[in-house]
Design a protein around this motif. Structure first.
Motif, PDB file in Angstrom:
ATOM      1  N   ALA A  85      17.880 -18.146  -5.552  1.00 25.05           N
ATOM      2  CA  ALA A  85      17.623 -16.765  -5.978  1.00 25.05           C
ATOM      3  C   ALA A  85      16.788 -16.730  -7.258  1.00 25.05           C
ATOM      4  N   GLU A  86      17.066 -17.644  -8.172  1.00 23.22           N
ATOM      5  CA  GLU A  86      16.321 -17.701  -9.435  1.00 23.22           C
ATOM      6  C   GLU A  86      14.845 -17.986  -9.192  1.00 23.22           C
ATOM      7  N   LEU A  87      14.566 -18.990  -8.366  1.00 21.96           N
ATOM      8  CA  LEU A  87      13.178 -19.361  -8.108  1.00 21.96           C
ATOM      9  C   LEU A  87      12.467 -18.321  -7.244  1.00 21.96           C
ATOM     10  N   LEU A  88      13.173 -17.720  -6.315  1.00 20.37           N
ATOM     11  CA  LEU A  88      12.555 -16.688  -5.487  1.00 20.37           C
ATOM     12  C   LEU A  88      12.142 -15.489  -6.339  1.00 20.37           C
ATOM     13  N   LYS A  89      12.962 -15.137  -7.311  1.00 16.66           N
ATOM     14  CA  LYS A  89      12.629 -14.037  -8.212  1.00 16.66           C
ATOM     15  C   LYS A  89      11.368 -14.368  -9.014  1.00 16.66           C
ATOM     16  N   LYS A  90      11.278 -15.598  -9.508  1.00 19.49           N
ATOM     17  CA  LYS A  90      10.085 -16.030 -10.248  1.00 19.49           C
ATOM     18  C   LYS A  90       8.851 -15.996  -9.349  1.00 19.49           C
ATOM     19  N   LEU A  91       9.009 -16.445  -8.125  1.00 20.69           N
ATOM     20  CA  LEU A  91       7.898 -16.499  -7.185  1.00 20.69           C
ATOM     21  C   LEU A  91       7.390 -15.100  -6.860  1.00 20.69           C
ATOM     22  N   GLU A  92       8.296 -14.187  -6.640  1.00 23.35           N
ATOM     23  CA  GLU A  92       7.903 -12.810  -6.334  1.00 23.35           C
ATOM     24  C   GLU A  92       7.223 -12.153  -7.530  1.00 23.35           C
ATOM     25  N   ALA A  93       7.711 -12.443  -8.732  1.00 26.27           N
ATOM     26  CA  ALA A  93       7.096 -11.880  -9.944  1.00 26.27           C
ATOM     27  C   ALA A  93       5.687 -12.424 -10.127  1.00 26.27           C
ATOM     28  N   TRP A  94       5.508 -13.710  -9.857  1.00 26.15           N
ATOM     29  CA  TRP A  94       4.175 -14.315  -9.961  1.00 26.15           C
ATOM     30  C   TRP A  94       3.214 -13.689  -8.960  1.00 26.15           C
ATOM     31  N   ARG A  95       3.636 -13.519  -7.730  1.00 27.18           N
ATOM     32  CA  ARG A  95       2.764 -12.909  -6.719  1.00 27.18           C
ATOM     33  C   ARG A  95       2.368 -11.499  -7.116  1.00 27.18           C
ATOM     34  N   SER A  96       3.311 -10.769  -7.654  1.00 28.18           N
ATOM     35  CA  SER A  96       3.032  -9.399  -8.080  1.00 28.18           C
ATOM     36  C   SER A  96       2.033  -9.384  -9.233  1.00 28.18           C
ATOM     37  N   LYS A  97       2.207 -10.280 -10.184  1.00 23.90           N
ATOM     38  CA  LYS A  97       1.328 -10.335 -11.357  1.00 23.90           C
ATOM     39  C   LYS A  97      -0.116 -10.631 -10.965  1.00 23.90           C
ATOM     40  N   PHE A  98      -0.302 -11.530  -9.994  1.00 23.45           N
ATOM     41  CA  PHE A  98      -1.650 -11.960  -9.636  1.00 23.45           C
ATOM     42  C   PHE A  98      -2.189 -11.303  -8.365  1.00 23.45           C
ATOM     43  N   GLY A  99      -1.449 -10.359  -7.831  1.00 21.21           N
ATOM     44  CA  GLY A  99      -1.934  -9.624  -6.667  1.00 21.21           C
ATOM     45  C   GLY A  99      -2.118 -10.491  -5.435  1.00 21.21           C
ATOM     46  N   ALA A 100      -1.187 -11.399  -5.211  1.00 22.32           N
ATOM     47  CA  ALA A 100      -1.284 -12.291  -4.056  1.00 22.32           C
ATOM     48  C   ALA A 100      -1.035 -11.524  -2.764  1.00 22.32           C
ATOM     49  N   PRO A 101      -1.945 -11.593  -1.799  1.00 20.03           N
ATOM     50  CA  PRO A 101      -1.764 -10.861  -0.545  1.00 20.03           C
ATOM     51  C   PRO A 101      -0.693 -11.496   0.328  1.00 20.03           C
ATOM     52  N   ILE A 102       0.149 -10.671   0.903  1.00 18.78           N
ATOM     53  CA  ILE A 102       1.175 -11.150   1.825  1.00 18.78           C
ATOM     54  C   ILE A 102       0.867 -10.581   3.207  1.00 18.78           C
ATOM     55  N   PRO A 103       0.581 -11.420   4.182  1.00 20.47           N
ATOM     56  CA  PRO A 103       0.276 -10.904   5.519  1.00 20.47           C
ATOM     57  C   PRO A 103       1.500 -10.218   6.138  1.00 20.47           C
ATOM     58  N   THR A 104       1.312  -9.004   6.606  1.00 22.12           N
ATOM     59  CA  THR A 104       2.419  -8.240   7.211  1.00 22.12           C
ATOM     60  C   THR A 104       2.069  -7.686   8.586  1.00 22.12           C
ATOM     61  N   ILE A 105       0.758  -7.657   8.911  1.00 22.66           N
ATOM     62  CA  ILE A 105       0.347  -7.093  10.201  1.00 22.66           C
ATOM     63  C   ILE A 105       0.697  -8.072  11.327  1.00 22.66           C
ATOM     64  N   LYS A 106       1.408  -7.566  12.322  1.00 18.96           N
ATOM     65  CA  LYS A 106       1.814  -8.397  13.446  1.00 18.96           C
ATOM     66  C   LYS A 106       0.599  -8.773  14.293  1.00 18.96           C
ATOM     67  N   ASN A 107       0.585  -9.999  14.754  1.00 19.99           N
ATOM     68  CA  ASN A 107      -0.480 -10.471  15.625  1.00 19.99           C
ATOM     69  C   ASN A 107      -0.222  -9.984  17.047  1.00 19.99           C
ATOM     70  N   PRO A 108      -1.094  -9.151  17.605  1.00 21.23           N
ATOM     71  CA  PRO A 108      -0.856  -8.613  18.951  1.00 21.23           C
ATOM     72  C   PRO A 108      -0.895  -9.676  20.045  1.00 21.23           C
ATOM     73  N   ASP A 109      -1.467 -10.823  19.739  1.00 22.77           N
ATOM     74  CA  ASP A 109      -1.556 -11.890  20.738  1.00 22.77           C
ATOM     75  C   ASP A 109      -0.363 -12.842  20.688  1.00 22.77           C
TER      76      ASP A 109
END
Length: 479
Positions: A438-462
Motif C-alpha cells: 500500500a505504501e509503494l502503490l501510494k507513492k507510485l500513484e502520486a508520481w504518475r499524477s505529478k508527471f501526467g503519466a497516461p494510463i490506458p483505459t480504453i478497452k480493445n474491441p478485438d
C-alpha cells in the motif's frame, strides 16, 4: 548469488592500489566519453561475473572505476531508454515509450488500447548534444542514434552511422553496410569502423573539450562475429545460458575496441581530463544470454530487463570501488551539468550522482518506470515474463530501497519483491506484506499524477478472452 558477491569483493580488492586521493579542485571542463552498448546484459562482462565472455580491457577499467551494481536503464528497450538518457526526461515529456509500434502481439490478447507512442524526440528537446555544444564542447556521435532521423539537429557536430535505424540490418556488421555509412575497406567490421571514427574525432579535438557519444550497434541482433573469435568460443565451454559463441565474439570485439579508444586517450595524455562512462541501453535478451540471478531480459521490467552494467572512470578524481546506491541513466544529464558547473536553465527529471562519484554523502531516492504499452514475447520458454505471450503488458514500477512494486493495468495485478533477499523476483509478497504494498502503490500513484503519466483505459474491441486463455494454455503446454 555467490557470483554476485565474489565479483563485488574482487572489485573492492582492486581498489587499493588504483587511485590516490581525488583532488578537491575539479577541472572546469573535462572531456566526456559516453559508451553505450546495445542490449548488453548485466552479467555479460568478466568483471560482472561472466566466466565465458572475455573482456580484459573492461575488466581492467573496472578496477580504475566506480562500478555501480544497481544501475538502471530508463526503459527496458532501445528507443525510450536512449530518449530519456539523451534528454534527461521521463517518457511523458518526449512521448517515446517503446520502439514503434506500441500495440505489439496478437490483438486478440491485448485487453487495452495502448497509449500513444512517439517515434522521435521533438526537435525542441534540449538534448545532451545541444547542452554540451552550448557549453563550448565539440560533440560527436558514432553509432546507433535511433531516436530521430538526424543527430545533427540535436547538437552533434559529427555524426557517423547514426539515424533512425535500430540495428544494422541483415548481414549488417560486415560491409557493405545497411546504415548511412560507406565502407573504407571491403568486409570491414562495423564495431571496428565506428571506433576508428571515434578515435579520429578524439585526435582532431585535442585542445578543446569534447563530448564523445559512442553508442555501438553491437551486441544487438543480427548476431555476427569475426570468424576467428567465433571459432575461439566454439572451443570454449560455456555455462548455463551463457554459451553462444557468436554473441561472445561480438562482446570480445567490443571490448577490444574500447581498449583501443582508452589507449588513445592515454597516449594523448587526456586521461586526467576525461570522464569515461560505460553502460548498456537495457538488459540483454534472455534467449541469447542469461543474467542470473536476475529475472527475464530486454523488454521486461523485471531486473534482467532494466538493470545494466555501469562504470565511471575519471583519473585522479573518482576513487575506484563498488557502489550500491541505485541510479538511472536519466541521472547522466544532471551529473554532467554539475560536472561542468553549467548554469543552463534546463528542466531534468534525473538527479546528479557526482557527489557519489566523489565519495560525498548522497541520499538514496525512489526510481520509477512507466510503460502503457505492449511488447510481445521473444521466446516464451526463455523470457521469464509474467505470462508467455508478452515480455511486458501495460503497467508501472517503483523501486524503493530494497523493495520493488509492479502494478499492471489490465487486471490490477500487484507484485512486491524484496530484491535484497530475492533478486530473482520469484516470491511475490504483495499479499503477505500489505502495508509495504500500500505504501509503494501510494507513492507510485502520486508520481504518475505529478508527471501526467497516461494510463490506458480504453478497452480493445478485438480482445478475445477465450482466445487469450487458449493461447496461454497452448504456449504453456509447449514449454
Amino acid at each position: 548469488m555467490k557470483k554476485y558477491i565474489i565479483v563485488s569483493l574482487l572489485l573492492l580488492a582492486g581498489v587499493k592500489s588504483s587511485f590516490g586521493q581525488h583532488k578537491t579542485q575539479l577541472p572546469s571542463k573535462p572531456n566526456v566519453v559516453l559508451i553505450n552498448v546495445d542490449d548488453l546484459g548485466w552479467t555479460d562482462l568478466g568483471f560482472m561475473g561472466s566466466e565465458y565472455y572475455e573482456t580484459p580491457n573492461l575488466d581492467k577499467l573496472s578496477t580504475e572505476s566506480k562500478v555501480f551494481m544497481h544501475a538502471y536503464a530508463s526503459a527496458s528497450n532501445c528507443a525510450p531508454s536512449r530518449a530519456s538518457m539523451i534528454t534527461g526526461r521521463y517518457p511523458m515529456t518526449h512521448g517515446i515509450y517503446t520502439v514503434d509500434p506500441a500495440d505489439r502481439g496478437d490483438k486478440r490478447t491485448r485487453q487495452l488500447m495502448a497509449s500513444a507512442n512517439a517515434k522521435s524526440i521533438q526537435d525542441s528537446q534540449y538534448t545532451l548534444g545541444k547542452f554540451f555544444k552550448d557549453n563550448g564542447y565539440r560533440t560527436g556521435v558514432f553509432g546507433k542514434w535511433h531516436i530521430s532521423d538526424d543527430p545533427a539537429i540535436h547538437g552533434f557536430d559529427v555524426n557517423i552511422g547514426g539515424n533512425h535505424s535500430g540495428n544494422p540490418g541483415k548481414d549488417g556488421y560486415f560491409s557493405p553496410y545497411n546504415i548511412n555509412l560507406k565502407a573504407k575497406t571491403a568486409g570491414e567490421y562495423l564495431t571496428d569502423r565506428l571506433t576508428d571514427e571515434a578515435i579520429d574525432f578524439v585526435k582532431s579535438s585535442v585542445g578543446r573539450p569534447f563530448f564523445l557519444y559512442l553508442p555501438f550497434y553491437t551486441v544487438h541482433s543480427p548476431l555476427q562475429g569475426k570468424a576467428d573469435l567465433v571459432e575461439k568460443y566454439k572451443n570454449k565451454e560455456g555455462g548455463k545460458g551463457q554459451n553462444n559463441p557468436v554473441y561472445a565474439a561480438m562482446i570480445e570485439s567490443m571490448d577490444q575496441n574500447v581498449g583501443r579508444l582508452l589507449a588513445v586517450l592515454d597516449n594523448l595524455n587526456l586521461a586526467d581530463d576525461t570522464m569515461i562512462i560505460f553502460t548498456s541501453d537495457n538488459g540483454g535478451i534472455r534467449a541469447t544470454s542469461y543474467q542470473d540471478p536476475l529475472r527475464a531480459g530486454k523488454g521486461s521490467y523485471y531486473e534482467g530487463g532494466i538493470r545494466v552494467p555501469l562504470l565511471v572512470k575519471w583519473q585522479n578524481q573518482v576513487k575506484a570501488g563498488v557502489e550500491n546506491i541505485a541510479v538511472t541513466q536519466m541521472d547522466f544529464y544532471p551529473t554532467f551539468k554539475e560536472l561542468i558547473a553549467s548554469s543552463a536553465d534546463v528542466k531534468l527529471d534525473g538527479v546528479s550522482f557526482l557527489p557519489v562519484l566523489l565519495d560525498k554523502k548522497s541520499k538514496a531516492r525512489d526510481l520509477f518506470w512507466h510503460f502503457p504499452i505492449y511488447l510481445e514475447a521473444y521466446n516464451p520458454k526463455e523470457d521469464g515474463s509474467r505470462d508467455p505471450l508478452f515480455r511486458t503488458r501495460p503497467g508501472s514500477v517503483i523501486l524503493s530501497g530494497k523493495w520493488k512494486l509492479h502494478q499492471y493495468f489490465e487486471d490490477g495485478g500487484l507484485e512486491l519483491y524484496d530484491l535484497e533477499n530475492d533478486p530473482s523476483e520469484s516470491i511475490n509478497m504483495a499479499v503477505s506484506n500489505p502495508n509495504k504494498t500500500a505504501e509503494l502503490l501510494k507513492k507510485l500513484e502520486a508520481w504518475r499524477s505529478k508527471f501526467g503519466a497516461p494510463i490506458p483505459t480504453i478497452k480493445n474491441p478485438d480482445y478475445d478472452a477465450a482466445y487469450e486463455k487458449e493461447a496461454i494454455e497452448k504456449t504453456t503446454g509447449l514449454l
